[in-house]
Motif scaffolding. Structure first.
Motif, PDB file in Angstrom:
ATOM      1  N   LEU A   1       1.038  -1.289  -0.024  1.00 31.26           N
ATOM      2  CA  LEU A   1       0.121  -0.016   0.087  1.00 31.26           C
ATOM      3  C   LEU A   1       0.759   1.173   0.149  1.00 31.26           C
ATOM      4  O   LEU A   1       0.552   2.266  -0.634  1.00 31.26           O
ATOM      5  CB  LEU A   1      -0.953  -0.019   1.133  1.00 31.26           C
ATOM      6  CG  LEU A   1      -1.741   1.282   1.353  1.00 31.26           C
ATOM      7  CD1 LEU A   1      -2.937   1.439   0.248  1.00 31.26           C
ATOM      8  CD2 LEU A   1      -2.375   1.433   2.692  1.00 31.26           C
ATOM      9  N   LEU A   2       1.703   1.224   0.904  1.00 29.08           N
ATOM     10  CA  LEU A   2       2.949   2.442   0.984  1.00 29.08           C
ATOM     11  C   LEU A   2       3.520   2.711  -0.504  1.00 29.08           C
ATOM     12  O   LEU A   2       3.570   3.708  -0.743  1.00 29.08           O
ATOM     13  CB  LEU A   2       3.831   2.366   1.974  1.00 29.08           C
ATOM     14  CG  LEU A   2       4.938   3.321   2.136  1.00 29.08           C
ATOM     15  CD1 LEU A   2       4.521   4.550   2.372  1.00 29.08           C
ATOM     16  CD2 LEU A   2       6.083   2.963   3.084  1.00 29.08           C
ATOM     17  N   GLU A   3       3.877   1.508  -1.009  1.00 32.52           N
ATOM     18  CA  GLU A   3       4.538   1.541  -2.409  1.00 32.52           C
ATOM     19  C   GLU A   3       3.737   2.205  -3.425  1.00 32.52           C
ATOM     20  O   GLU A   3       3.969   3.027  -4.190  1.00 32.52           O
ATOM     21  CB  GLU A   3       5.172   0.333  -2.927  1.00 32.52           C
ATOM     22  CG  GLU A   3       5.752   0.319  -4.236  1.00 32.52           C
ATOM     23  CD  GLU A   3       6.194  -1.037  -4.556  1.00 32.52           C
ATOM     24  OE1 GLU A   3       6.898  -0.970  -5.911  1.00 32.52           O
ATOM     25  OE2 GLU A   3       5.862  -1.914  -4.081  1.00 32.52           O
TER      26      GLU A   3
ATOM     27  N   LYS B   1      -5.688   5.141   2.458  1.00 29.86           N
ATOM     28  CA  LYS B   1      -4.882   5.664   1.485  1.00 29.86           C
ATOM     29  C   LYS B   1      -4.692   7.319   1.626  1.00 29.86           C
ATOM     30  O   LYS B   1      -3.671   7.778   1.587  1.00 29.86           O
ATOM     31  CB  LYS B   1      -5.327   5.334   0.097  1.00 29.86           C
ATOM     32  CG  LYS B   1      -4.999   3.775  -0.198  1.00 29.86           C
ATOM     33  CD  LYS B   1      -5.588   3.753  -1.798  1.00 29.86           C
ATOM     34  CE  LYS B   1      -5.374   2.224  -2.308  1.00 29.86           C
ATOM     35  NZ  LYS B   1      -6.027   2.025  -3.448  1.00 29.86           N
ATOM     36  N   GLU B   2      -5.885   7.805   1.862  1.00 27.60           N
ATOM     37  CA  GLU B   2      -5.929   9.163   2.241  1.00 27.60           C
ATOM     38  C   GLU B   2      -4.958   9.399   3.477  1.00 27.60           C
ATOM     39  O   GLU B   2      -4.438  10.591   3.303  1.00 27.60           O
ATOM     40  CB  GLU B   2      -7.326   9.661   2.674  1.00 27.60           C
ATOM     41  CG  GLU B   2      -7.431  11.133   2.588  1.00 27.60           C
ATOM     42  CD  GLU B   2      -6.950  12.073   1.284  1.00 27.60           C
ATOM     43  OE1 GLU B   2      -7.020  13.167   1.759  1.00 27.60           O
ATOM     44  OE2 GLU B   2      -7.097  11.481   0.464  1.00 27.60           O
ATOM     45  N   ILE B   3      -4.981   8.539   4.577  1.00 26.43           N
ATOM     46  CA  ILE B   3      -4.042   9.153   5.694  1.00 26.43           C
ATOM     47  C   ILE B   3      -2.602   8.935   5.208  1.00 26.43           C
ATOM     48  O   ILE B   3      -1.780   9.819   5.389  1.00 26.43           O
ATOM     49  CB  ILE B   3      -4.348   7.837   6.638  1.00 26.43           C
ATOM     50  CG1 ILE B   3      -5.792   8.268   7.083  1.00 26.43           C
ATOM     51  CG2 ILE B   3      -3.371   8.203   7.784  1.00 26.43           C
ATOM     52  CD1 ILE B   3      -6.390   7.017   8.128  1.00 26.43           C
ATOM     53  N   VAL B   4      -2.360   8.092   4.566  1.00 22.08           N
ATOM     54  CA  VAL B   4      -0.673   7.666   4.133  1.00 22.08           C
ATOM     55  C   VAL B   4      -0.342   8.798   3.057  1.00 22.08           C
ATOM     56  O   VAL B   4       0.561   9.416   3.088  1.00 22.08           O
ATOM     57  CB  VAL B   4      -0.520   6.428   3.508  1.00 22.08           C
ATOM     58  CG1 VAL B   4       0.507   6.076   2.722  1.00 22.08           C
ATOM     59  CG2 VAL B   4      -0.873   5.133   4.349  1.00 22.08           C
ATOM     60  N   ARG B   5      -1.302   9.073   2.024  1.00 21.13           N
ATOM     61  CA  ARG B   5      -1.314  10.190   1.064  1.00 21.13           C
ATOM     62  C   ARG B   5      -0.652  11.582   1.737  1.00 21.13           C
ATOM     63  O   ARG B   5      -0.111  12.254   1.352  1.00 21.13           O
ATOM     64  CB  ARG B   5      -2.274  10.303   0.357  1.00 21.13           C
ATOM     65  CG  ARG B   5      -1.904  11.246  -1.002  1.00 21.13           C
ATOM     66  CD  ARG B   5      -3.145  11.475  -1.910  1.00 21.13           C
ATOM     67  NE  ARG B   5      -3.504  10.273  -2.545  1.00 21.13           N
ATOM     68  CZ  ARG B   5      -4.649   9.477  -2.066  1.00 21.13           C
ATOM     69  NH1 ARG B   5      -5.619   9.884  -1.489  1.00 21.13           N
ATOM     70  NH2 ARG B   5      -4.842   8.360  -2.561  1.00 21.13           N
ATOM     71  N   THR B   6      -1.462  11.768   2.962  1.00 18.35           N
ATOM     72  CA  THR B   6      -1.503  12.833   3.840  1.00 18.35           C
ATOM     73  C   THR B   6      -0.260  13.275   4.352  1.00 18.35           C
ATOM     74  O   THR B   6       0.675  14.089   4.437  1.00 18.35           O
ATOM     75  CB  THR B   6      -2.597  13.205   4.634  1.00 18.35           C
ATOM     76  OG1 THR B   6      -3.733  13.210   4.066  1.00 18.35           O
ATOM     77  CG2 THR B   6      -2.391  14.437   5.539  1.00 18.35           C
ATOM     78  N   VAL B   7       0.284  12.221   5.045  1.00 25.60           N
ATOM     79  CA  VAL B   7       1.424  12.154   5.745  1.00 25.60           C
ATOM     80  C   VAL B   7       2.781  12.101   4.950  1.00 25.60           C
ATOM     81  O   VAL B   7       3.903  12.526   5.361  1.00 25.60           O
ATOM     82  CB  VAL B   7       1.453  11.129   7.004  1.00 25.60           C
ATOM     83  CG1 VAL B   7       0.458  11.190   7.903  1.00 25.60           C
ATOM     84  CG2 VAL B   7       1.353   9.581   6.281  1.00 25.60           C
ATOM     85  N   LEU B   8       2.789  11.797   3.622  1.00 25.06           N
ATOM     86  CA  LEU B   8       3.885  11.754   2.866  1.00 25.06           C
ATOM     87  C   LEU B   8       4.064  13.036   2.196  1.00 25.06           C
ATOM     88  O   LEU B   8       5.083  13.171   1.386  1.00 25.06           O
ATOM     89  CB  LEU B   8       3.395  10.743   1.692  1.00 25.06           C
ATOM     90  CG  LEU B   8       3.689   9.323   2.176  1.00 25.06           C
ATOM     91  CD1 LEU B   8       3.335   8.403   1.077  1.00 25.06           C
ATOM     92  CD2 LEU B   8       4.947   9.050   2.497  1.00 25.06           C
TER      93      LEU B   8
END
Length: 294
Positions: A16-18, A287-294
């Motif tokens: 998911l991170l990738e 996905k939105e959470i990961v996208r926000t912190v990246l």
């Protein structure tokens, strides 16, 4: 629905991170070059080599997930449960077999990475303030504990461990903002209302004196309801939406048993992210959470 298929292993979390991190193309986080090739693996993570700077990296390099002793699946579980279910860090510690201090540090680091909301008002706008309990939790005190001192009634202040939190509701765009402040005065109000599209902004307020100078300012059209006189709605003029949203912010802070005022801003930014993912299904929200912190 809870995203079990992503959080049941570190390998799935790494996938998911990738997907999220390189959604716009792969590049080197050190020199931003796109001349990158695969270069083995690091545990369950793909490893890469940059041909320009000759440095290696993986999917976690340069993110808040880098060098974490906690597995990525557990970290994402913690972030997801923290936002979606308003789970306290103490309860997350009970659910995950990790160090409480490490988990707290990562969750607070996650909250600090969230950007301040970009306030751009269309109008009309409701504005209201609420005072929340936020003291010196987690720090050494320079005075004796005040027992029930934080439960005093009335308007508070940052110095008295009861800082004001302003709520703005832009009826034109539907956006809602929750912004902590050190003081509830005219300068703070003008700063919050400064970014607007129209020269003259209609503002709905209650009878708090900090809003009174807007009456004589041609840049604003203030309409007020005076709660002290039993007035709560006058046509379109009311701050009921602000009060409703502020009550949700209070409930958000409640499980954390008195957030330190030093950390109040990150916690309220996390609250705004929570509202953004509220109606999204589990995997899309993650996905939105990961996208926000990246």
């Amino acid at each position: 629905m809870f995203p079990f298929e992503v959080l049941n292993s570190e390998a799935n979390a790494a996938n998911l991170l990738e997907q999220v991190r390189w959604r716009d193309g792969l590049y080197c986080p050190h020199c931003r070059s796109e001349s990158v090739i695969k270069h083995g693996s690091y545990r369950v993570y793909q490893r890469y080599l940059c041909k320009d700077c000759d440095r290696t990296f993986n999917d976690k390099t340069g993110t808040i997930f880098a060098h974490a002793k906690i597995g990525l699946d557990k970290l994402l579980f913690a972030f997801y449960a923290f936002l979606r279910f308003n789970t306290s860090i103490l309860q997350l510690d009970a659910e995950l077999t990790v160090s409480y201090r490490s988990l707290r540090r990562r969750v607070e680091q996650f909250a600090r990475t969230l950007d301040a909301p970009a306030i751009n008002l269309i109008g009309p706008v409701e504005i209201d303030e609420v005072y929340v309990t936020a003291g010196l939790k987690g720090r050494e005190r320079d005075r004796e504990s005040r027992s029930r001192g934080l439960s005093t009634r009335g308007r508070g202040s940052y110095a008295e461990d009861k800082p004001p939190v302003f709520t703005l509701v832009d009826r034109g765009s539907g956006q809602r903002y929750v912004v902590p402040a050190k003081s509830a005065d005219e300068s703070t109000v003008r700063l919050l209302l400064g970014d607007r599209e129209e020269e003259s902004l209609t503002v709905y307020t209650d009878g708090f004196r900090a809003y009174d100078p807007l009456e004589d300012d041609e840049n604003y059209q203030r309409e007020a309801v005076i709660h002290g006189e039993g007035e709560y709605v006058d046509g379109d003029a009311h701050v009921n939406t602000c009060e409703s949203h502020a009550s949700l912010a209070r409930r958000w802070l409640s499980p954390h048993r008195g957030v330190s005022k030093d950390k109040l801003t990150p916690y309220l930014r996390a609250f705004q992210l929570r509202r953004r993912i509220l109606r999204k299904p589990g995997q899309d929200a993650l996905k939105e959470i990961v996208r926000t912190v990246l």
